[in-house]
Scaffold this active site. Structure first.
Site, PDB file in Angstrom:
ATOM      1  N   SER A 185       0.853  -1.186   0.000  1.00 45.04           N
ATOM      2  CA  SER A 185       0.000   0.000   0.000  1.00 45.04           C
ATOM      3  C   SER A 185       0.885   1.230   0.000  1.00 45.04           C
ATOM      4  CB  SER A 185      -0.877  -0.004   1.260  1.00 45.04           C
ATOM      5  OG  SER A 185      -1.509   1.249   1.460  1.00 45.04           O
ATOM      6  N   TYR A 238      -2.812  -1.461   9.904  1.00 46.89           N
ATOM      7  CA  TYR A 238      -2.674  -1.576   8.445  1.00 46.89           C
ATOM      8  C   TYR A 238      -1.299  -1.112   7.981  1.00 46.89           C
ATOM      9  CZ  TYR A 238      -3.949  -1.040   3.490  1.00 46.89           C
ATOM     10  OH  TYR A 238      -4.008  -1.123   2.120  1.00 46.89           O
TER      11      TYR A 238
END
Length: 269
Positions: free
Chosen positions: A153, A166
């Protein structure tokens, strides 16, 4: 067309979103597909993929004329994932490309993160990604080489707020790609990571924005950390597929241990 002609590609999280986009585009480029998805709730703020979603991915791949083998399995289940991948390779003959795309994202301010939330995020995004490589890499070794793409990401390059679990997991995925690249290189296997910015998938639906919005209002100094250089707000799944396809194809045969960010510049802002 034909950039993956006669190759076989494994895509996890393939029932919808970026995973479906990767699977269908790969098929259009000549690959047969192994499509894996849990298709079950993972206690996320956005709805889970369903068996019908995976069936739709299969139908779209078959429409291109390529073969597809699907499996409904949790990537945290090492034995189950190995059985699914081994069975698919037996059916399709070999494996050349792996896209470890499956993952979850549950935003929360740091002091609202429970041990369960942290563990669940890391078990899917880190352990599940490791499992994916572990069950698929031996097939690439036997095939004489291939490409592995781990989906990280933008939050795996540049920290983003309200995403402690995350961000932690996606930095780990970025490091994992480099670590595997070092040891698998002698087998002509390239390992790279991709780092999407906000992309129009169920993971970025209104339920997630409904968590981030109030957090940003309460902490306005952090809002700029989500700002893109380009005047673009959300990528489409196809934008990320273009990056993944490059790394999966022989066009990137000299690229390994690299992070590729189709992120509108958010990691450089």
């Amino acid at each position: 067309m034909g950039r993956l002609e006669n190759k076989v590609a494994l895509v996890t999280g393939a029932a919808r979103g970026q995973g479906r986009s990767h699977a269908v585009r790969f098929a259009e480029e000549g690959a047969d597909i192994v499509a894996v998805d849990v298709c079950a709730p993972l206690d996320t703020p956005y709805p889970a993929a369903t068996p019908d979603d995976l069936a739709e991915t299969a139908a779209l791949v078959e429409k291109t004329g390529r073969r597809i083998v699907t499996a409904q399995v949790d990537i945290r289940d090492l034995d189950g994932l190995r059985a699914a991948v081994d069975g698919a390779v037996e059916t399709l003959g070999h494996l050349d490309v792996v896209v470890a795309n499956a993952g979850i994202c549950i935003p929360a301010e740091w002091d609202a993160v429970s041990p369960e939330l942290f563990e669940r995020t890391c078990s899917v995004n880190v352990t599940g990604t490791w499992n994916t490589v572990m069950v698929s890499a031996p097939h690439l070794v036997r095939a004489g080489g291939g490409s592995i793409v781990l989906v990280s990401s933008a939050a795996g390059i540049r920290v983003q707020p309200f995403l402690v679990p995350y961000t932690t997991s996606k930095f780990a995925v970025r490091g994992m790609a480099k670590a595997f690249a070092v040891e698998l290189g002698e087998h002509h296997i390239r390992v790279n990571s991709v780092h999407p910015c906000a992309t129009a998938t169920p993971m970025a639906d209104e339920s997630v924005l409904g968590i981030l919005g109030p957090a940003l209002e309460a902490h306005p100094r952090l809002a700029g950390m989500f700002t893109n250089i380009l005047p673009l707000e959300q990528a489409q799944p196809e934008d990320q597929t273009n990056a993944v396809l490059f790394l999966a194809s022989d066009e990137s045969r000299f690229v390994t241990a690299h992070e590729l960010a189709a992120d509108a510049g958010v990691t450089e802002y």
